[in-house]
Design an enzyme around this catalytic site. Structure first.
Site, PDB file in Angstrom:
ATOM      1  CE  LYS A  11       0.793   1.305   4.432  1.00 53.88           C
ATOM      2  NZ  LYS A  11       1.428   2.590   4.837  1.00 53.88           N
ATOM      3  CB  VAL A 100      11.723  -5.889   5.588  1.00 53.89           C
ATOM      4  CG1 VAL A 100      11.657  -5.963   7.105  1.00 53.89           C
ATOM      5  CG2 VAL A 100      11.412  -7.253   4.962  1.00 53.89           C
ATOM      6  N   GLY A 102       9.550  -0.725   5.311  1.00 54.90           N
ATOM      7  CA  GLY A 102       9.600   0.291   4.263  1.00 54.90           C
ATOM      8  C   GLY A 102       8.405   1.212   4.222  1.00 54.90           C
ATOM      9  CG  MET A 104       5.831   0.566   0.673  1.00 60.24           C
ATOM     10  SD  MET A 104       6.421   0.218  -0.985  1.00 60.24           S
ATOM     11  CE  MET A 104       4.858   0.159  -1.890  1.00 60.24           C
ATOM     12  CB  ALA A 105       1.275  -2.276   4.926  1.00 58.16           C
ATOM     13  N   GLY A 107       4.421  -6.599   6.332  1.00 59.43           N
ATOM     14  CA  GLY A 107       4.006  -7.545   7.361  1.00 59.43           C
ATOM     15  C   GLY A 107       2.505  -7.651   7.475  1.00 59.43           C
ATOM     16  CB  ALA A 109       0.761  -7.250   2.657  1.00 61.81           C
ATOM     17  CG  ASP A 141      -1.127  -0.263   7.794  1.00 64.92           C
ATOM     18  OD1 ASP A 141      -1.922   0.683   7.939  1.00 64.92           O
ATOM     19  OD2 ASP A 141       0.111  -0.120   7.817  1.00 64.92           O
TER      20      ASP A 141
END
Length: 298
Positions: A11, A100, A102, A104-105, A107, A109, A141
């Protein structure tokens, strides 16, 4: 069923507004999520009862825990306990592409993918909306990565309202040499910044609905950006390079340090990506499009 394969997106936060803390110490958020086509793949196989095994391959795999603290195994155990799955056991193999730590979620996801995979593996027949409350227990998230698309998030981010959008957003993602801890970024935010209003600008919602990519680009915002740049000052130069190469807008994704550059075409995303690729401050460049669906069985 022998094996279930789930593809799950990452994301980008088009807006991330950070407000006061709630009674439990979590900041109230106003955010606009967009799921983008940088995916992880989660494979789940039946295992002997009581065994929850986890293996990672790919992006950042060596840095990730594979014990019961990982969100993937926590998601599987929570689903099994909530729905009283007798003799539950699962063997996960996760192919990582999402960076990881980063922003952008990645974990979250993988946790969303684990819920979808185990729901299918164990024949529970639950809908995405049924899985949402479990996802919210795992992290702010996780619910959005179940649903995907574009959505407003409120509360801690788990209260979602889908948004109607038109058109395609072309993203160039500049990955950093090192990650950022979300708690560390929020701590820096608390040290340097006062909480803000959390209402998302209606102009951003209008631009998304009308497919006005340039308008969206001008309204990208993240209240955590200053904190992330304080912890990783080189990110300012990354932003300068991408914008100088013609990107329409840029935003720190989540708590960073990934910088997301918005473009209105594949050609422009290639141009921006090439400019970033040669910078020593960028570990890697990925291109993606959004919005895309959430966790789905392949």
């Amino acid at each position: 069923m022998a094996e279930v394969v789930v593809k799950v997106p990452s994301k980008v936060n088009l807006a991330l507004l950070v407000g006061e803390t709630d009674p439990e110490g979590y900041h109230r958020l106003g955010t606009v999520f967009q799921a983008v086509s940088l995916h992880d793949e989660v494979r789940a196989r039946s295992a002997e009862p009581g065994c929850f095994r986890l293996t990672f391959r790919g992006e950042g795999a060596s840095f990730l825990p594979v014990d019961g603290t990982n969100l993937v195994t926590r998601a599987a155990r929570l689903l099994a306990e909530t729905h009283r799955v007798r003799d539950a056991g699962v063997d996960f193999l996760v192919h990582k592409h999402i960076p990881v730590a980063g922003g952008m979620a990645g974990g979250s996801a993988d946790a969303a993918a684990a819920l979808v995979a185990c729901n299918e593996l164990w024949g529970l027949g639950l809908r995405t909306d049924d899985l949402h409350p479990l996802a919210a227990q795992l992290g702010s998230d996780v619910p959005f990565l179940l649903h995907g698309g574009t959505a407003i998030g409120a509360g801690r981010g788990e209260q979602l309202r889908p948004l109607r959008t038109t058109g395609t957003h072309h993203w160039v993602l500049a990955l950093s040499h090192s990650g950022l801890s979300t708690p560390a970024v929020f701590k820096e935010f608390d040290r340097t910044t006062s909480p803000r209003p959390t209402q998302v600008a209606p102009e951003l919602l209008t631009a998304l609905e009308q497919g006005d990519v340039a308008g969206v680009a001008q309204l990208l915002t993240n209240d955590l950006a200053a904190a992330a740049l304080s912890l990783q000052p080189d990110l300012a130069e990354v932003i300068r390079i991408g914008m100088g190469a013609g990107a329409l807008g840029s935003v720190v994704s989540g708590s960073g340090p990934t910088i997301a550059f918005l473009c209105d075409s594949e050609a422009l995303s290639l141009q921006v990506g090439e400019a970033l690729r040669v910078s020593s401050r960028v570990r890697a460049v990925r291109r993606a499009v959004g919005p895309v669906p959430g966790a789905r069985i392949e």
